[in-house]
Design a protein around this motif. Sequence first.
Motif, short mmCIF file in Angstrom:
data_model
loop_
_atom_site.label_atom_id
_atom_site.label_comp_id
_atom_site.label_asym_id
_atom_site.label_seq_id
_atom_site.Cartn_x
_atom_site.Cartn_y
_atom_site.Cartn_z
N SER A 118 44.48 -21.17 -74.31
CA SER A 118 46.01 -20.71 -73.42
C SER A 118 45.24 -20.18 -72.17
CB SER A 118 46.65 -20.02 -74.12
OG SER A 118 46.97 -20.73 -75.37
N THR A 119 44.25 -19.20 -72.23
CA THR A 119 43.88 -18.39 -71.00
C THR A 119 43.21 -19.27 -70.07
OG1 THR A 119 43.54 -16.44 -72.33
CG2 THR A 119 42.51 -16.54 -70.34
N VAL A 120 42.33 -20.23 -70.51
CA VAL A 120 41.66 -21.01 -69.51
C VAL A 120 42.80 -22.02 -69.05
CG1 VAL A 120 40.06 -22.87 -69.51
CG2 VAL A 120 39.32 -21.17 -70.62
N SER A 121 43.72 -22.55 -69.77
CA SER A 121 44.83 -23.45 -69.31
C SER A 121 45.50 -22.74 -68.20
CB SER A 121 45.76 -23.79 -70.58
OG SER A 121 46.86 -24.60 -70.08
N GLY A 122 45.93 -21.55 -68.47
CA GLY A 122 46.37 -20.60 -67.32
C GLY A 122 45.87 -20.58 -66.10
N ILE A 123 44.33 -20.28 -65.91
CA ILE A 123 43.60 -20.19 -64.94
C ILE A 123 43.40 -21.59 -64.15
CG2 ILE A 123 41.06 -19.87 -64.32
CD1 ILE A 123 40.69 -17.83 -66.65
N LEU A 124 43.34 -22.59 -65.01
CA LEU A 124 43.13 -23.84 -64.27
C LEU A 124 44.40 -24.71 -63.75
CD1 LEU A 124 40.12 -25.36 -66.50
CD2 LEU A 124 40.20 -24.05 -64.32
N GLY A 125 45.55 -24.18 -64.47
CA GLY A 125 46.74 -24.95 -64.23
C GLY A 125 46.78 -26.18 -65.00
N ILE A 126 46.00 -26.38 -65.76
CA ILE A 126 46.18 -27.79 -66.64
C ILE A 126 46.30 -27.46 -68.23
CG2 ILE A 126 45.05 -29.20 -65.07
CD1 ILE A 126 42.62 -29.10 -66.59
N PRO A 127 46.92 -28.19 -69.00
CA PRO A 127 46.88 -28.02 -70.43
C PRO A 127 45.71 -28.12 -71.08
CG PRO A 127 48.15 -30.01 -69.86
CD PRO A 127 47.65 -29.25 -68.63
N VAL A 128 45.30 -27.25 -71.87
CA VAL A 128 43.82 -27.53 -72.36
C VAL A 128 44.33 -27.64 -74.06
CG1 VAL A 128 41.70 -26.65 -73.26
CG2 VAL A 128 42.66 -26.21 -70.93
N GLU A 129 44.21 -28.92 -74.42
CA GLU A 129 44.56 -29.18 -75.83
C GLU A 129 43.66 -29.03 -76.99
OE1 GLU A 129 46.46 -32.21 -72.57
OE2 GLU A 129 44.59 -31.61 -73.45
N TYR A 130 42.21 -29.13 -76.87
CA TYR A 130 41.36 -28.89 -78.02
C TYR A 130 40.14 -28.23 -77.49
CZ TYR A 130 44.14 -32.98 -79.48
OH TYR A 130 45.14 -33.93 -79.84
N TRP A 151 42.90 -16.89 -57.93
CA TRP A 151 43.40 -17.84 -58.87
C TRP A 151 44.26 -18.72 -58.37
CZ3 TRP A 151 40.83 -16.19 -62.86
CH2 TRP A 151 40.52 -14.82 -63.13
N ALA A 152 44.95 -18.74 -57.34
CA ALA A 152 45.72 -19.73 -56.70
C ALA A 152 44.64 -20.86 -56.11
CB ALA A 152 46.66 -19.23 -55.77
N LEU A 153 43.53 -20.48 -55.63
CA LEU A 153 42.68 -21.36 -54.95
C LEU A 153 42.04 -22.14 -56.22
CD1 LEU A 153 40.77 -22.38 -52.77
CD2 LEU A 153 39.20 -20.48 -53.09
N ILE A 154 41.63 -21.63 -57.33
CA ILE A 154 41.04 -22.17 -58.29
C ILE A 154 42.16 -23.46 -58.84
CG2 ILE A 154 40.68 -22.11 -60.88
CD1 ILE A 154 39.51 -19.37 -60.53
N LYS A 155 43.37 -23.09 -59.03
CA LYS A 155 44.49 -24.09 -59.25
C LYS A 155 44.47 -25.15 -58.30
CE LYS A 155 47.42 -21.20 -62.34
NZ LYS A 155 46.98 -19.97 -62.12
N GLN A 156 44.31 -24.71 -56.97
CA GLN A 156 44.29 -25.90 -55.89
C GLN A 156 43.37 -26.68 -56.06
OE1 GLN A 156 42.55 -25.72 -52.78
NE2 GLN A 156 43.68 -27.33 -51.88
N ARG A 157 42.13 -26.11 -56.27
CA ARG A 157 40.97 -26.88 -56.20
C ARG A 157 40.88 -28.03 -57.32
NH1 ARG A 157 36.90 -25.65 -52.68
NH2 ARG A 157 37.81 -24.57 -50.95
N VAL A 158 41.53 -27.48 -58.46
CA VAL A 158 41.69 -28.26 -59.95
C VAL A 158 42.55 -29.60 -59.45
CG1 VAL A 158 42.57 -28.66 -62.08
CG2 VAL A 158 41.17 -26.52 -61.61
#
Length: 455
Positions: A259-271, A411-418
Amino acid sequence: MKQFGLGRSVALTLASAVLWGVAHLVVGLRRTGLALMGAYAIVLATVLIAVFGFGDRLLPLAVQPGWLTAMTVGLAVVAITWSAVIIWSFILVRPTSPTPVGQMLTIGLAASLCALIIAPSAYAARLAYLSHDVVTTLFSPSASAPVLAEDPWNGAKRVNILLIGADAAPNRPGVRTDSMTVASVDTATGAATLFGLPRNLENVPLPAGPARERFPSGFSGEGDYTPNLLNEVFQYAEDYPEMVPGVHKGKRGPTLLKSTVSGILGIPVEYYAMVDMKGFAEIIDAMGGVRVTIKEPITFGKYNEGYLAAGTRKLSGQEALWYGRSRTNSDDYVRMGRQKCLLNAVAKQADPITVLNSFEKLAGAAKRAISTDVPQSLLPALIDLSMKVKGTQIKSLQFVPPLISTVYPDWALIKQRVRVALAEKPATKTATTRQTSSTHGTSPDKPVSLDSTCG
């Protein structure tokens, strides 16, 4: 009753081992001989069609417990039936008046033929049994959502899996997730992007709920006991059940970290899939070592416990750990690059022959070293997806300095780069990596070959 000499008896026994029913036809058992030939033709046709007609499409069956059980039973039945045909044929055409030497020769021939059939069948059945054991041990039979045959991804365009390298040192309690990479794969094309997060990201935002209520300004840890780094989140959740209420021990860490990594990257991490570093060394030893090119000498440990000279050489499991973990005279980001090179080398050198020769050791090491929440029902779809990934470009984006400050991350830049990385279309089928650290000698956002980066 027909009379058979030694030579003819040997020839017919050999012929019956190659083609069922030959001996029966010779002695006049026509219906039985034809029936055995028909059964043999069916078995042979089934094998040939499966191997040459379906090929890689058989791989998903190797991760399904039901099929593995059926394969084990089927191999045993074929081996027993084949051996019975050989013995039956030998009895029908054995020499009429054999000498002691001739009798020993024909009996030895029949026994040898049976052994030639039973030995490889038993080995294949053993591999199937071990595969079944690994699948049922590592992968849960339950899934959070039903896996549909027509769409195993339930409409998802991408699947995101958190790959964790865990470091459980004997001189400290708990597990530290020192290597964290999210593999984001397009479910239709197999195009894959790897997002690498450094272990020392500070004050990471936690997901909404009890975790964020406890650390509203980001994960701050508890002083020296638990530093405020990303690699401490996993163990903190295990130590404090209230961080992830309703989740059992052993699953709290992965749940909160996903959940933490999902929030950092802005994408759902399922597994997630986690490899213990010590167990990783066992896997490399089971393979017989891994060959890498070391560009500069590497010293491991504060007191020079290990040393690896520059050059291309085969590393043992312990030496591979030195190569992948050492920060002596370097830093976390150089280590992250070496870890990717090591994983790349292991993946390339784990060819089918190596895997088969060391399968039992590899299976045991995998059970001890790997944990995951990928359900059994999703494994066939993952195998199919992995075959697509092989034919596409693999990109890698590391969120390290100078692009991202680990002390004050943007954090915003990380999401934007993703978002940008996932929107790009692969240009070639060459595996590439997008380096963002000057320690690798490349400028930010400049794709370079992963193989050339690894020497």
